[in-house]
Design an enzyme around this catalytic site. Structure first.
Site, PDB file in Angstrom:
ATOM      1  N   HIS A 133      31.056  60.690  19.078  1.00  0.00           N
ATOM      2  CA  HIS A 133      31.267  62.130  18.937  1.00  0.00           C
ATOM      3  C   HIS A 133      30.186  62.868  19.727  1.00  0.00           C
ATOM      4  O   HIS A 133      29.087  62.339  19.904  1.00  0.00           O
ATOM      5  CB  HIS A 133      31.159  62.488  17.453  1.00  0.00           C
ATOM      6  CG  HIS A 133      31.882  63.748  17.101  1.00  0.00           C
ATOM      7  ND1 HIS A 133      31.462  64.984  17.518  1.00  0.00           N
ATOM      8  CD2 HIS A 133      33.001  63.959  16.364  1.00  0.00           C
ATOM      9  CE1 HIS A 133      32.292  65.918  17.060  1.00  0.00           C
ATOM     10  NE2 HIS A 133      33.238  65.312  16.361  1.00  0.00           N
ATOM     11  N   TYR A 134      30.499  64.065  20.208  1.00  0.00           N
ATOM     12  CA  TYR A 134      29.432  64.833  20.874  1.00  0.00           C
ATOM     13  C   TYR A 134      28.409  65.319  19.851  1.00  0.00           C
ATOM     14  O   TYR A 134      27.263  65.593  20.180  1.00  0.00           O
ATOM     15  CB  TYR A 134      30.006  66.008  21.676  1.00  0.00           C
ATOM     16  CG  TYR A 134      30.701  67.061  20.840  1.00  0.00           C
ATOM     17  CD1 TYR A 134      29.981  68.119  20.291  1.00  0.00           C
ATOM     18  CD2 TYR A 134      32.066  66.987  20.596  1.00  0.00           C
ATOM     19  CE1 TYR A 134      30.613  69.074  19.514  1.00  0.00           C
ATOM     20  CE2 TYR A 134      32.704  67.933  19.821  1.00  0.00           C
ATOM     21  CZ  TYR A 134      31.978  68.975  19.281  1.00  0.00           C
ATOM     22  OH  TYR A 134      32.591  69.915  18.502  1.00  0.00           O
ATOM     23  N   ARG A 135      28.800  65.407  18.574  1.00  0.00           N
ATOM     24  CA  ARG A 135      27.839  65.790  17.538  1.00  0.00           C
ATOM     25  C   ARG A 135      26.990  64.590  17.152  1.00  0.00           C
ATOM     26  O   ARG A 135      27.490  63.473  17.092  1.00  0.00           O
ATOM     27  CB  ARG A 135      28.568  66.268  16.281  1.00  0.00           C
ATOM     28  CG  ARG A 135      29.218  67.605  16.462  1.00  0.00           C
ATOM     29  CD  ARG A 135      29.903  68.018  15.185  1.00  0.00           C
ATOM     30  NE  ARG A 135      30.454  69.349  15.318  1.00  0.00           N
ATOM     31  CZ  ARG A 135      31.226  69.921  14.405  1.00  0.00           C
ATOM     32  NH1 ARG A 135      31.528  69.265  13.289  1.00  0.00           N
ATOM     33  NH2 ARG A 135      31.685  71.140  14.589  1.00  0.00           N
TER      34      ARG A 135
END
Ligand SMILES: [Mg+2]
Length: 185
Positions: A133-135
């Site tokens: 995930h980019y998070r």
């Protein structure tokens, strides 16, 4: 994120030991990964040493003077550059770990100053990067809040070995969560 089915259920903790902090010049020596739930219960773990050219490791250790502060780690890594698995095999094994626990959902990477590790993931493990995930959950963000807002300076051991560092990061997040629980209201 919308819909409860997309709320995160697990974390993908990663700690890398590298020869230094420059992903264009330095290389990964060791990786530890751990999957936990949000009670920080360990669901799975992984650890591998990575095969690297000895000359490269020696040269980068020479350039990055902080290795002098960790002579035991330096000697251990330097004497075993030919041990361990290739970087490609390790990426495959990490991907299969992710598949088992996250299916096709992107995994949230967790750790201390995890953006540094992510730079190396991007550089050396692009397929793994795509499965993330980019998070990210950076425990260091919470550390800064506690230092600046509550005057709490949590001290964690910094052994600079991948497996021990992950345990220390998880213990640090547990400390903050316990603090919130005991200081509600
Ligand atoms: Mg570390």
């Amino acid at each position: 994120m919308s819909g409860s089915s997309l709320l995160p259920q697990k974390l993908f903790w990663v700690d890398l030991e590298m020869t230094g902090l420059d992903p264009n010049k330095d290389c990964i020596l060791e990786v530890a990964a751990e999957i936990t739930d949000f009670n920080l219960k360990t669901l799975d773990s992984y650890e591998a040493r990575i095969k690297q050219p000895k000359e490269l490791v020696a040269e980068r250790m020479q350039k990055n003077s902080w290795w002098q502060d960790y002579p035991e780690n330096r000697d251990d890594f330097l004497s075993k550059t030919n041990d361990g698995k290739t970087i490609t095999v390790v990426e495959d094994e990490l991907l299969s770990l992710l598949k088992t626990h996250f299916g096709s959902q992107p995994a949230i990477l967790a750790g201390n100053s995890i953006h540094n590790d992510r730079l190396f993931v991007k550089e050396y493990w692009p397929s793994l990067d795509l499965a993330l995930h980019y998070r990210m959950l950076d425990v260091t963000t919470i550390k800064i809040l506690f230092q600046g807002k509550f005057n709490i300076d949590y001290q964690k051991p910094n052994g600079h070995r991948a497996f021990d560092d992950i345990q220390a990061s998880i213990a640090e997040l547990q400390y903050y969560l316990d603090w919130f629980k005991n200081n509600q209201g």
